[in-house]
Scaffold this active site. Structure first.
Site, PDB file in Angstrom:
ATOM      1  N   HIS A  98      16.043 -75.392  23.377  1.00 22.10           N
ATOM      2  CA  HIS A  98      16.015 -73.856  23.335  1.00 22.10           C
ATOM      3  C   HIS A  98      17.078 -73.277  22.285  1.00 22.10           C
ATOM      4  O   HIS A  98      17.642 -72.607  22.666  1.00 22.10           O
ATOM      5  CB  HIS A  98      16.168 -73.078  24.763  1.00 22.10           C
ATOM      6  CG  HIS A  98      14.811 -71.821  24.677  1.00 22.10           C
ATOM      7  ND1 HIS A  98      15.133 -71.119  25.388  1.00 22.10           N
ATOM      8  CD2 HIS A  98      15.222 -71.316  23.457  1.00 22.10           C
ATOM      9  CE1 HIS A  98      14.558 -69.861  25.251  1.00 22.10           C
ATOM     10  NE2 HIS A  98      14.342 -69.561  23.912  1.00 22.10           N
ATOM     11  N   GLY A 156       7.465 -69.490  18.617  1.00 23.20           N
ATOM     12  CA  GLY A 156       7.356 -68.320  18.182  1.00 23.20           C
ATOM     13  C   GLY A 156       8.416 -67.318  18.389  1.00 23.20           C
ATOM     14  O   GLY A 156       9.508 -67.676  19.068  1.00 23.20           O
ATOM     15  N   LEU A 167      13.680 -66.143  16.450  1.00 22.44           N
ATOM     16  CA  LEU A 167      12.342 -67.332  17.081  1.00 22.44           C
ATOM     17  C   LEU A 167      13.225 -67.622  18.059  1.00 22.44           C
ATOM     18  O   LEU A 167      14.020 -68.441  17.303  1.00 22.44           O
ATOM     19  CB  LEU A 167      11.982 -68.095  15.042  1.00 22.44           C
ATOM     20  CG  LEU A 167      11.156 -69.506  15.683  1.00 22.44           C
ATOM     21  CD1 LEU A 167       9.827 -69.350  15.866  1.00 22.44           C
ATOM     22  CD2 LEU A 167      11.103 -70.200  14.437  1.00 22.44           C
ATOM     23  N   HIS A 168      11.424 -68.094  18.950  1.00 23.76           N
ATOM     24  CA  HIS A 168      12.216 -69.168  19.403  1.00 23.76           C
ATOM     25  C   HIS A 168      11.915 -70.788  19.410  1.00 23.76           C
ATOM     26  O   HIS A 168      10.722 -70.673  19.150  1.00 23.76           O
ATOM     27  CB  HIS A 168      11.230 -68.394  21.429  1.00 23.76           C
ATOM     28  CG  HIS A 168      12.255 -67.776  22.000  1.00 23.76           C
ATOM     29  ND1 HIS A 168      12.935 -67.367  23.258  1.00 23.76           N
ATOM     30  CD2 HIS A 168      12.130 -66.251  21.330  1.00 23.76           C
ATOM     31  CE1 HIS A 168      13.188 -66.423  23.402  1.00 23.76           C
ATOM     32  NE2 HIS A 168      12.808 -65.348  23.153  1.00 23.76           N
ATOM     33  N   CYS A 169      12.508 -71.682  19.526  1.00 21.83           N
ATOM     34  CA  CYS A 169      12.356 -72.656  19.300  1.00 21.83           C
ATOM     35  C   CYS A 169      12.316 -73.701  20.325  1.00 21.83           C
ATOM     36  O   CYS A 169      13.912 -73.730  21.173  1.00 21.83           O
ATOM     37  CB  CYS A 169      13.398 -73.108  17.963  1.00 21.83           C
ATOM     38  SG  CYS A 169      13.059 -72.060  16.772  1.00 21.83           S
TER      39      CYS A 169
END
Length: 148
Positions: free
Chosen positions: A44, A93, A107-109
């Site tokens: 994350h 997102g 941005l969360h990855c």
């Protein structure tokens, strides 16, 4: 965009300015990336712009905004795929107001699965609320042909 005083208090501005102890996974003139302090998945990461932009609502159909979000997504995908090649599901997102935890777009990855599984609730896309997939945000801010 916010004033200098708000940006100086912003934890993400401090990270982007390299004035914190956060380990950076990636850095360039536009963005920095680092691990989320409360990871919700196998991997994350967060990718943030160096410049202070409060929320996704501050982004417009401008080439520079579209280019920035595209770059954030490219960086996030490269890092996640590099560090979690065994994962077969990825997600990228942004939280939308009022659900964003820090007023600096990020941005969360994710390399899935979520850990623990219930954490996925925080990243649900519900209409125009909650979490917006990066690709949907790009569609929303894509410049019109006359703006290119």
């Amino acid at each position: 965009m916010a004033g200098a005083a708000a940006a100086s208090r912003c934890i993400f501005c401090q990270i982007a300015g390299k004035s914190s102890s956060t380990t950076l996974l990636y850095t360039d003139e536009k963005v920095v990336a680092f691990q989320d302090i409360k990871p919700a998945a196998l991997r994350h990461y967060l990718v943030i712009p160096v410049d202070h932009i409060r929320t996704v609502n501050d982004l417009q159909r401008r080439p520079e905004d579209y280019s920035l979000v595209s770059h954030m997504l490219e960086v996030g995908k490269a890092l996640i795929q590099r560090d979690a090649p065994q994962s077969h599901q990825y997600r990228f997102g942004f939280h939308q107001p009022p659900f964003n935890s820090v007023n600096h777009i990020h941005l969360h990855c994710f390399a899935l699965p979520y850990t623990p599984r219930w954490k996925r609730i925080k990243y649900l896309s519900v209409g125009s609320f909650g979490f917006i997939e990066a690709e949907k945000l790009l569609e929303k801010i894509k410049p019109l042909p006359s703006q290119l």
